[in-house]
Design an enzyme around this catalytic site. Sequence first.
Site, mmCIF file in Angstrom:
data_model
loop_
_atom_site.group_PDB
_atom_site.id
_atom_site.type_symbol
_atom_site.label_atom_id
_atom_site.label_comp_id
_atom_site.label_asym_id
_atom_site.label_seq_id
_atom_site.Cartn_x
_atom_site.Cartn_y
_atom_site.Cartn_z
ATOM 1 N N HIS A 59 106.634 20.421 -0.058
ATOM 2 C CA HIS A 59 106.233 21.069 -1.691
ATOM 3 C C HIS A 59 107.267 20.622 -2.637
ATOM 4 C CE1 HIS A 59 103.551 22.753 -4.537
ATOM 5 N NE2 HIS A 59 105.046 22.806 -5.576
ATOM 6 N N HIS A 85 98.318 24.961 -6.879
ATOM 7 C CA HIS A 85 99.273 25.639 -6.945
ATOM 8 C C HIS A 85 98.320 26.183 -7.582
ATOM 9 C CE1 HIS A 85 102.313 22.300 -7.576
ATOM 10 N NE2 HIS A 85 103.690 23.271 -8.181
ATOM 11 N N HIS A 142 108.578 18.362 -6.390
ATOM 12 C CA HIS A 142 108.302 17.812 -7.958
ATOM 13 C C HIS A 142 109.439 16.760 -8.135
ATOM 14 C CE1 HIS A 142 104.803 20.567 -9.097
ATOM 15 N NE2 HIS A 142 106.087 21.310 -8.309
ATOM 16 N N GLN A 164 99.298 19.499 -14.443
ATOM 17 C CA GLN A 164 100.425 20.478 -14.146
ATOM 18 C C GLN A 164 99.855 21.766 -15.499
ATOM 19 O OE1 GLN A 164 104.261 21.455 -13.693
ATOM 20 N NE2 GLN A 164 102.840 23.617 -13.874
ATOM 21 N N ASP A 192 110.353 23.145 -3.505
ATOM 22 C CA ASP A 192 109.379 22.541 -5.232
ATOM 23 C C ASP A 192 110.365 22.398 -5.846
ATOM 24 O OD1 ASP A 192 107.819 23.493 -6.422
ATOM 25 O OD2 ASP A 192 108.021 25.936 -7.237
ATOM 26 N N GLU A 216 100.144 31.631 -8.622
ATOM 27 C CA GLU A 216 101.762 31.834 -8.569
ATOM 28 C C GLU A 216 102.240 32.779 -9.814
ATOM 29 O OE1 GLU A 216 104.557 28.189 -9.902
ATOM 30 O OE2 GLU A 216 105.684 28.577 -9.372
HETATM 31 FE FE FE2 Z 1 105.040 23.847 -7.013
#
Ligand code: FE2
Length: 436
Positions: A68, A221, A70, A163, A320, A224
């Site tokens: 995971h 996701h 970005h 996102q 992440d 969260e």
């Molecule tokens: Fe993430």
Amino acid sequence: ETAIFREPAIEMSFDLIVKGGTLPDGRTADIAVSGDRIAAVEPRIEAEAGRVIDASGCLVSPPFVDPHFHMDATLSYGIPRINASGTLLEGIALWGELKPLLTREAVKERALAYCDWAVSMGLLAIRTHVDTCDDRLLAVEALLEVRKEISPYIDLQLVAFPQDGFYRDPTARQNTIRALDMGVEIVGGIPHFERTMEDGRRSVTELCEIAAERGLMVDLHCDETDDPLSRHVEQLAYETQRLGLQGRVNGSHLTSMHSMDNYYVSKLLPLMAEAEVSAIPNPLINIVLQGRHDTYPRRRGMTRVPEMLKAGIRVGFGQDCVLDPWYSLGTADMLDVAFMGLHVAQMTSPQDMRRCFDMVTRESAAIMGLEDYGLEPGRKASLVVLDAGDPIEAIRLRAERLCVVAGGKVVAERPRRDTALSLPGRPGSVNRRHTV
Ligand code: FE2
């Protein structure tokens, strides 16, 4: 003299032999490599080789895996400003300010710089989310190019990630589908960021349907948040079951589970196990972003890892973020991630500590579906030689990566680092110790 008749010796020669290392399961073995494949793993291999690496006393592991990440945001820390509150929501807002300033070249350059860090850390498989809430989709274009360029040494998987919300952002839906058409291979989402719980639920359903139609994997996701009533993972397990997506679906973060009612969790975990939905907590980020609205006691905000493992749910630890709107540190070192995960989940028995190592290596590889992964003959010859005796010591020391092999080629090396102590009567042995 008696003539001894012998079969002619088979001319054995390999490109590379890694000698005498300790494998994560405790065996000592030589590993022979031909081309980009592992040719043999045996207690002793006596043969010619283009190069021999002495790994005696060292842990030899398959590569680290980050399930995971970005990569479109990485190394952007401070552009155009830093996250003052340290919350997830300010991070998303800040990324929104940065997005219009992005260029394809800059995204690509930062991603490639990060890949260099990853290689040096023996991190050779990464699943990255890529933001699809930008009509230009330049991050998608950039990361598709990066995926191709680094394919000889890093397995990069891309997740189409809306996102700003699959429904909440006006063009996210069409752009996410466009990204999949362009070659992004996994369906992402962010149900807890949609306008309502109901929109979040609907997004899980539609995203899973898109994946089922196209034969793709899903990685959302999911939940969260510290809200104990954010329960999209329940819907994710339901849709996985309904659409026959077992083994292809992952819930990332799942932080709300930290705060959920215990009775409800006792119902939820078997549903996830039944649907073969895996989980990827991100310990560094979860411990830093969650609980920010609490006073004291302050919640840790990491999902229930030992309980999920006990329920038979596959769990991998992700990183992440590195130097981006959400996280101001990071070095591409998955041993940092395992170290933090071990602490926050209180996984301190020898068995659990080994499990934490697995969660940044083979468990995450299994979640990503990497069939070529592992130290077995026939698999891709990618491995890491660590300055540690075993997986527990590797975590304890965040051990130096002495040698990294990717697809049969040595791609990174560093000398063993010893501290020269100047203490009377004390020899200079520091740190390394045989663990249980
Ligand atoms: Fe993430």
